[in-house]
Structure formats: structure tokens, C-alpha cells
Design an enzyme around this catalytic site. Structure first.
Site, mmCIF file in Angstrom:
data_model
loop_
_atom_site.group_PDB
_atom_site.id
_atom_site.type_symbol
_atom_site.label_atom_id
_atom_site.label_comp_id
_atom_site.label_asym_id
_atom_site.label_seq_id
_atom_site.Cartn_x
_atom_site.Cartn_y
_atom_site.Cartn_z
ATOM 1 N N CYS A 1 0.885 -1.182 0.000
ATOM 2 C CA CYS A 1 0.000 0.000 0.000
ATOM 3 C C CYS A 1 0.914 1.222 0.000
ATOM 4 O O CYS A 1 1.121 1.853 1.023
ATOM 5 C CB CYS A 1 -0.896 0.011 1.230
ATOM 6 S SG CYS A 1 -1.712 -1.569 1.562
ATOM 7 N N ALA A 2 1.484 1.519 -1.166
ATOM 8 C CA ALA A 2 2.693 2.342 -1.220
ATOM 9 C C ALA A 2 2.470 3.854 -1.203
ATOM 10 O O ALA A 2 3.342 4.596 -0.778
ATOM 11 C CB ALA A 2 3.501 1.968 -2.465
ATOM 12 N N ALA A 3 1.323 4.318 -1.697
ATOM 13 C CA ALA A 3 1.147 5.767 -1.795
ATOM 14 C C ALA A 3 0.992 6.393 -0.400
ATOM 15 O O ALA A 3 0.568 5.690 0.517
ATOM 16 C CB ALA A 3 -0.083 6.061 -2.644
ATOM 17 N N PRO A 4 1.354 7.662 -0.177
ATOM 18 C CA PRO A 4 1.856 8.627 -1.157
ATOM 19 C C PRO A 4 3.324 8.476 -1.539
ATOM 20 O O PRO A 4 3.766 9.144 -2.461
ATOM 21 C CB PRO A 4 1.616 9.966 -0.464
ATOM 22 C CG PRO A 4 1.672 9.655 0.999
ATOM 23 C CD PRO A 4 1.122 8.263 1.140
ATOM 24 N N ASP B 1 -5.636 -4.499 -6.536
ATOM 25 C CA ASP B 1 -6.246 -4.719 -5.229
ATOM 26 C C ASP B 1 -5.274 -5.564 -4.404
ATOM 27 O O ASP B 1 -5.070 -6.740 -4.692
ATOM 28 C CB ASP B 1 -7.581 -5.449 -5.407
ATOM 29 C CG ASP B 1 -8.295 -5.669 -4.075
ATOM 30 O OD1 ASP B 1 -7.647 -5.539 -3.011
ATOM 31 O OD2 ASP B 1 -9.499 -5.977 -4.103
ATOM 32 N N CYS C 1 -0.914 4.480 10.854
ATOM 33 C CA CYS C 1 -0.695 5.742 11.588
ATOM 34 C C CYS C 1 -1.914 6.016 12.475
ATOM 35 O O CYS C 1 -2.386 7.141 12.589
ATOM 36 C CB CYS C 1 -0.374 6.889 10.651
ATOM 37 S SG CYS C 1 -1.503 7.065 9.277
ATOM 38 N N GLY D 1 6.420 8.081 0.715
ATOM 39 C CA GLY D 1 7.563 8.313 1.605
ATOM 40 C C GLY D 1 8.290 7.027 1.974
ATOM 41 O O GLY D 1 9.527 6.960 1.943
ATOM 42 N N LYS D 2 7.533 5.998 2.318
ATOM 43 C CA LYS D 2 8.158 4.738 2.721
ATOM 44 C C LYS D 2 8.773 4.020 1.511
ATOM 45 O O LYS D 2 9.829 3.394 1.630
ATOM 46 C CB LYS D 2 7.165 3.837 3.455
ATOM 47 C CG LYS D 2 6.692 4.427 4.801
ATOM 48 C CD LYS D 2 5.781 3.477 5.547
ATOM 49 C CE LYS D 2 5.237 4.081 6.833
ATOM 50 N NZ LYS D 2 4.160 5.059 6.583
ATOM 51 N N ASP E 1 -0.572 0.463 -5.067
ATOM 52 C CA ASP E 1 -1.632 1.103 -4.293
ATOM 53 C C ASP E 1 -2.909 1.064 -5.126
ATOM 54 O O ASP E 1 -2.879 1.388 -6.311
ATOM 55 C CB ASP E 1 -1.279 2.547 -3.939
ATOM 56 C CG ASP E 1 -2.088 3.034 -2.740
ATOM 57 O OD1 ASP E 1 -1.535 3.075 -1.629
ATOM 58 O OD2 ASP E 1 -3.286 3.350 -2.915
#
Length: 356
Positions: free
Chosen positions: A153-156, A209, A282, A158-159, A176
Site C-alpha cells: 500500500c505504497a502511496a503517497p 487490489d 498511523c 515516503g516509505k 496502491d
């Protein structure tokens, strides 16, 4: 007589605060008032140095601001003292932080702000501003050179950017579900990573997905980061736009823990036996944190007879205690709680190893 059929129109940020006051006052007890005031106050950032820029020059500039590289400090302080002249090596498993990550923060209680990132001499941006706690899941994943890596789940972005900064990714799949969000991810990669590196690291950006990843690419990756959609607690208290506490999104919000379990299970299925997964959110909610980890492990045991072991991160927490405030009593994983002196987070992360 007119009967009001609609509930009063509260802003989503206020609904979020009401929700948190009900649930977190129970979950955190006496700690909640200090977490609450910190969540409502200005967030603290870290500057992740772009290794593809003029790295030494950028680090020197950040040092001039009196910021410090919290990763370097933690790792140099954390090296055990050799006894009677022997070099004491801690067990490698507990020690393996992902390498080559430089992130500068201001000291506890210092609320200075970093200037916005600039385009450096090499045509890429010099640093990336992010919640410094967001780097912890990437550090905990313990990348090693030549790893195949999935950011589910890569967006946005930073990671994902931090994963690339380690220099360890033989290839990196960044996914994502939301195409608008993968657009933002592509933008970050273009601004920070030179084209030849993007090609050499074989960075593949997809909008699939994530729940289906186990079927798409089972038993494939050495390291998987599952940084799931969550109630984004801090964002939900400050931004009306895209706020999950909008009344129209109530069902979506209630379904989050189930989605999170499915995503984590898919991430574990995509991992090679012996590979590692870090789950992160988060959010402060244990329903989205520990419960999800335990739920996914149970699901995989029942449906796939797969054994997954949670790796203790106590040593890791001790390394970074000078920079972040950790919640002292998670059942599994670690939780950075916002604190006025160190206003990072919330950030929950849990490391697992797929045994079979």
C-alpha cells in the site's frame, strides 16, 4: 411540526475527536490527555536525506540547522560495549536495521521547522520531509542487499522512497489500489530518484487490489511492507478533505479492520517462507493494530496452515527511545505515541517472519 430527519452537520474533524475521546480515553487511560493535546498540536517532521542527491552536502546543510541524524545516533549509541576486549555482536536478527538511511530531526522540545526541500545540483530533490516515525517500519524491515521487496500500500510514497534509499532492492514492487494516489507516488519517485536507478532497481508501480496479492504472486518476496489504509488519526483531526470520519464514509470506516486483516494476510502469502513482513498504521487504535496482526495470523493458520512468528522489537524500541515516545504496553509490535516534546506519530509497526 417539522421533524429533523438528519443528524446535525458536524465537521468530520469534530466527529473524529468525539470518536477518539470515547475510544482512546478507555484504551490509554491517564495517557490520553497528553496524547490528545499532542495530536491537536503541530506535527514534527524529519528530513530524509536523498542518497541520490549530493548526500554529504545535504547532510552538512541540515547539521548547520542544528538538526541531527537520529538513525546514525541511535545505531552508534546502540552498539553494545565489547567486554574484556572481545567484540560483542548482538544476535543479527535483533540488530538488522535497514542500512543507508539518514534522517535528520530537531532535538526533543525543539519545534524548529525544516525549510521546504529544494532541487539539488544533481537534478533531484535534496531531502524528503516526513513524520520521522514513518521511517521506523522501513528500518524494522531489516532490508539486506539483493532483497526482492513489495510495498503493498505504497502511496503517497515516503516509505517507498525510503526502501529505495537503502540500496538493497534487487527489485521493488510498489502498489496502491488508488490510481490517483499512485500518481502521487510516481511524482515522488520522479522528483527524488534518477531514471537510471528507477530502471536498475526495477521499480514497478501498480494499482491492483492488494488483497489479491497472495493469489497474484505467492511465495515471492524477501521483505514485504504492509502500511495499510487506516483512520490516519492526526490527519482526521486536522483536514476536512478526504476525512474518513465524514458521515458518508461510516461503513468504510467500520470495515477498515477487516480490510487490514485481508491486506496483511495477502502480504504474508506473498512472502517467501523465511521472509519478513512489517505491518504498520498511523492510528492509535488497537482494533487496527494488535488485533489485526493477531487476526491475520489466525486466519493464515486456519486457512493455509501457515505459521507466522511475531518478532520482538524491544531492542529496536530501546535504540530509538531518545527520539520517540513509545507506548509501554502493546501486546505485539510497537506504537509511537505523540508527545509534545517529540510530536511524531502515531505510528504502529509489527514485524513478522513467515515460518512455513
Amino acid at each position: 411540526m417539522i421533524v429533523a430527519t438528519t443528524e446535525p452537520k458536524f465537521p468530520a474533524t469534530r466527529l473524529a475527536l468525539q470518536n477518539f475521546d470515547m475510544t482512546y480515553s478507555v484504551q490509554f487511560g491517564d495517557l490520553w490527555p497528553s496524547i490528545r493535546v499532542s495530536l491537536l498540536s503541530e506535527q514534527k517532521y524529519g528530513a530524509l536525506v536523498n542518497n541520490f542527491a549530493a548526500r554529504d552536502h545535504v547532510s552538512a546543510e541540515l547539521e548547520q540547522l542544528s538538526a541531527r541524524d537520529f538513525v546514525k545516533e541511535a545505531i552508534s549509541h546502540g552498539k553494545p560495549e565489547p567486554e574484556n576486549g572481545q567484540t560483542a555482536a548482538p544476535s543479527l536478527a535483533s540488530w538488522a536495521c535497514s542500512p543507508n538511511l539518514q534522517c535528520f530531526t530537531f532535538a526533543r522540545g525543539d519545534v524548529s521547522r525544516f525549510p521546504p526541500a529544494r532541487l539539488g545540483s544533481l537534478g533531484v530533490m535534496d531531502y524528503y520531509l516526513m513524520d520521522a516515525a514513518s521511517l521506523l517500519p522501513v528500518l524494522a524491515l531489516g532490508l539486506q542487499p539483493g532483497d526482492t521487496v513489495l510495498d503493498l500500500c505504497a502511496a503517497p510514497g515516503g516509505k517507498t522512497l525510503a526502501l529505495l534509499q537503502t540500496g538493497c532492492c534487487r527489485n521493488l514492487a510498489a502498489n496502491d489500489l488508488s490510481t490517483s494516489r499512485t500518481g502521487r507516488l510516481q511524482k515522488v519517485l520522479h522528483s527524488y530518484v534518477p531514471q537510471d536507478i528507477r530502471d536498475k532497481n526495477r521499480v514497478r508501480v501498480t494499482s491492483w487490489d492488494g488483497r489479491k496479492w497472495g493469489e497474484l504472486e505467492g511465495d515471492t518476496y524477501d521483505r514485504v511492507l504492509v502500511d495499510v489504509p487506516c483512520t490516519t488519526d492526526r490527519h482526521s483531526l486536522h483536514e476536512e478533505e478526504n476525512n474518513i470520519f465524514q458521515r458518508s464514509r461510516k461503513k468504510e470506516r467500520q470495515m477498515l479492520p477487516m480490510l487490514q486483516v485481508q491486506l496483511l494476510a495477502a502480504g504474508l502469502l506473498a512472502t517467501k517462507p523465511g521472509g519478513h513482513v512489517v505491518y504498520s498504521t498511523c492510528s492509535l487504535s488497537h482494533l487496527q493494530n494488535e488485533y489485526v496482526v493477531q487476526g491475520a495470523i489466525e486466519l493464515l493458520a486456519n486457512q493455509y496452515s501457515m505459521e507466522v512468528q511475531v518478532e520482538g522489537l524491544t531492542h529496536f524500541r530501546k535504540l530509538f527511545m531518545d527520539t520517540f515516545s513509545f507506548f509501554p504496553s502493546c501486546q505485539v509490535g510497537e506504537l509511537v505515541i505523540p508527545n509534545l516534546m517529540a510530536n511524531f506519530g502515531p505510528m504502529y509497526f509489527c514485524k513478522m517472519c513467515r515460518m512455513t
